[in-house]
Design an enzyme around this catalytic site. Structure first.
Site, PDB file in Angstrom:
ATOM      1  N   PRO A  76      78.176 -32.670   0.519  1.00 43.96           N
ATOM      2  CA  PRO A  76      77.621 -31.427   0.700  1.00 43.96           C
ATOM      3  C   PRO A  76      77.068 -31.123   2.157  1.00 43.96           C
ATOM      4  O   PRO A  76      76.530 -30.131   2.396  1.00 43.96           O
ATOM      5  CB  PRO A  76      76.414 -31.175  -0.443  1.00 43.96           C
ATOM      6  CG  PRO A  76      75.801 -32.679  -0.613  1.00 43.96           C
ATOM      7  CD  PRO A  76      77.131 -33.646  -0.485  1.00 43.96           C
ATOM      8  N   ASP A  77      76.809 -32.305   2.976  1.00 40.80           N
ATOM      9  CA  ASP A  77      75.799 -32.323   4.055  1.00 40.80           C
ATOM     10  C   ASP A  77      76.277 -31.407   5.030  1.00 40.80           C
ATOM     11  O   ASP A  77      75.611 -30.245   5.469  1.00 40.80           O
ATOM     12  CB  ASP A  77      75.507 -33.711   4.629  1.00 40.80           C
ATOM     13  CG  ASP A  77      75.102 -34.593   3.722  1.00 40.80           C
ATOM     14  OD1 ASP A  77      73.816 -34.954   3.741  1.00 40.80           O
ATOM     15  OD2 ASP A  77      75.584 -35.263   2.658  1.00 40.80           O
ATOM     16  N   HIS A  78      77.844 -31.434   5.680  1.00 36.74           N
ATOM     17  CA  HIS A  78      78.066 -30.572   6.744  1.00 36.74           C
ATOM     18  C   HIS A  78      78.099 -29.120   6.332  1.00 36.74           C
ATOM     19  O   HIS A  78      77.967 -28.262   7.025  1.00 36.74           O
ATOM     20  CB  HIS A  78      79.206 -31.246   7.312  1.00 36.74           C
ATOM     21  CG  HIS A  78      79.125 -32.445   7.922  1.00 36.74           C
ATOM     22  ND1 HIS A  78      78.846 -32.770   9.340  1.00 36.74           N
ATOM     23  CD2 HIS A  78      79.127 -33.670   7.436  1.00 36.74           C
ATOM     24  CE1 HIS A  78      78.759 -33.975   9.420  1.00 36.74           C
ATOM     25  NE2 HIS A  78      78.951 -34.673   8.308  1.00 36.74           N
ATOM     26  N   ALA A  91      74.665 -27.561   5.985  1.00 35.05           N
ATOM     27  CA  ALA A  91      74.118 -27.389   7.076  1.00 35.05           C
ATOM     28  C   ALA A  91      74.525 -26.244   7.786  1.00 35.05           C
ATOM     29  O   ALA A  91      73.654 -25.065   8.402  1.00 35.05           O
ATOM     30  CB  ALA A  91      74.298 -28.510   8.073  1.00 35.05           C
TER      31      ALA A  91
END
Length: 433
Positions: free
Chosen positions: A189-191, A194
């Site tokens: 999920p990170d990018h 963000a």
């Protein structure tokens, strides 16, 4: 050094009030409490375009992306990419004086970025109401594994755990191989989160321009994954307890669709030939026009029934060809196709080079410059993103306290000695004789 030059349109009228060449977040101050990938990415999106992003750090709770450097004076490639263009402040928020300093920073800032477990910031004395009282225009961005509400809200989690909990890891698996997972990237999920939060923060900044009011965005990382899995979650055949499986090469909507071997070691070709016209174009390209006369293959639903045979025929053709050349021949025939690229291939890709997708980041502590991605979009007025090096941990503490908060040197020294502040050894003043 910035990225490769890219062509810009000329003769396009500029809207009145626009400032061609000015970084859009110039003058914006961001307090960055984020960590690891989503924290680094979110802060970077603002720092790249001119915001004064102050990363607040503590050696007692070091950012995970710094820990693999091994020593206090080192920096990793990952931290260099993710933390570029920032300043770093070493501050202990578990002390009264540290909280006072943070409060002063909040009064002088525009945005706060966090990705703590829900309740962490409030436990330090900075819930939403307190932050708003300090600065009614402050905008708070939060993200966590499972959100602020519900029975899982207090669970710790990071990318791989969230992907597994959402079922995405099961989709990124090899059919028939119980241990064949391909779950090693942080796009979900990170990018993704963000960028979602960055867009929400910009929306709140625009609203603040009109109303003067700050705001808050809170994202559950698992929700970002569910959004991408919507077609699976809505599938009629997905029932409680049934589970989901990876598609592998079995997309199921036509015969010439999937991932096929190409010449070379572990080289692959992706083809998406859906529909009668593209089936016909693919058949001709691989030298099998006779397939068009086969009554079993007249419609896509019929071709799906015989997809194993069709894929075998295609693989016989693709396995003897360079993947780039094979993709080019299919593209020329109107069939979506592309070779599988590795990271080194992407950096050297002629199309991306022309578009200026990458630049070079020079991090003084590393022996070689690093390739670095630049902005995904090109506009008439927007300059390329900045490529200043990442700070070492607490490298800018003294400068931030002195220039932003007006703290005298003697007081800074006291706060450093008491542990309220931290300073990187390389930034400490050189003693005079």
């Amino acid at each position: 050094m910035t990225g490769a030059a890219h062509p810009r349109r000329t003769g396009v009228p500029i809207v009145e009030g626009a400032h061609p060449g000015r970084l859009p977040f110039d003058g914006l101050r961001v307090l960055d409490l984020g960590v690891i990938v989503v924290g680094a990415e979110l802060g970077r999106l603002f720092a790249d375009y001119g915001a004064d992003v102050i990363k607040i750090e503590s050696s007692a709770f070091p950012d995970g992306s710094r820990q693999s450097a091994g020593t206090a004076t080192a920096i990793t490639e990952g931290a260099s990419w993710g933390m570029r263009n920032r300043r770093s402040l070493g501050l202990n928020l578990r002390t009264d004086e540290g909280r006072e300093i943070f409060s002063e920073l909040v009064r002088r800032s525009d945005v706060i970025l966090t990705n703590f477990k829900p309740g962490t910031l409030a436990s330090l004395g900075f819930d939403t109401e307190t932050l708003s009282a300090l600065n009614p225009g402050i905008i708070l961005s939060e993200s966590s594994a499972f959100g602020n509400h519900g029975s899982w809200s207090r669970r710790l989690g990071y990318g791989p755990l969230v992907r597994a909990s959402a079922g995405l890891s099961a989709l990124w698996s090899y059919p028939g191989d119980a241990d064949g997972f391909s779950d090693a990237i942080t796009i979900f999920p990170d990018h993704v989160v963000a960028r979602l939060n960055a867009a929400a923060v910009v929306a709140l900044l625009l609203r603040r321009d009109r109303t003067g009011r700050g705001g808050r965005v809170s994202t559950a990382q698992v929700d970002a994954i569910f959004g991408a899995m919507a077609d699976w979650l809505l599938a009629e055949e997905l029932q409680p307890g049934a589970g989901i499986r990876g598609e592998g090469n079995d997309r199921g909507s036509d015969g010439f669709r999937g991932v096929f071997p190409a010449a070379g070691d572990d080289e692959w070709l992706v083809v998406d030939a859906v529909g009668d016209a593209r089936f016909a174009a693919t058949a001709r390209t691989i030298g099998r026009p006779d397939l068009l006369d086969d009554p079993r293959l007249r419609a896509a639903e019929q071709r799906v029934v015989h997809r194993k045979e069709l894929r075998r025929l295609f693989a016989e053709w693709s396995a003897t060809r360079n993947p780039g050349e094979a993709a080019a021949s299919l593209q020329a025939a109107g069939v979506p196709a592309a070779p599988m690229l590795r990271l080194d291939d992407i950096e050297r890709d002629p199309h991306l080079m022309v578009r200026g997708a990458f630049g070079t980041l020079t991090q003084p502590q590393l022996p070689e410059p690093l390739p670095a991605n630049l902005g995904e979009a090109r506009t008439v007025t927007l300059p390329p993103p900045l490529l200043r090096p990442a700070p070492l941990q607490a490298e800018n503490t003294r400068d931030i306290l002195r220039t932003l908060l007006g703290v005298e040197e003697s007081r800074i020294t006291q706060l450093l000695e008491s542990g309220v502040l931290e300073e990187h050894p390389s930034a400490a003043p050189v003693p005079t004789a």
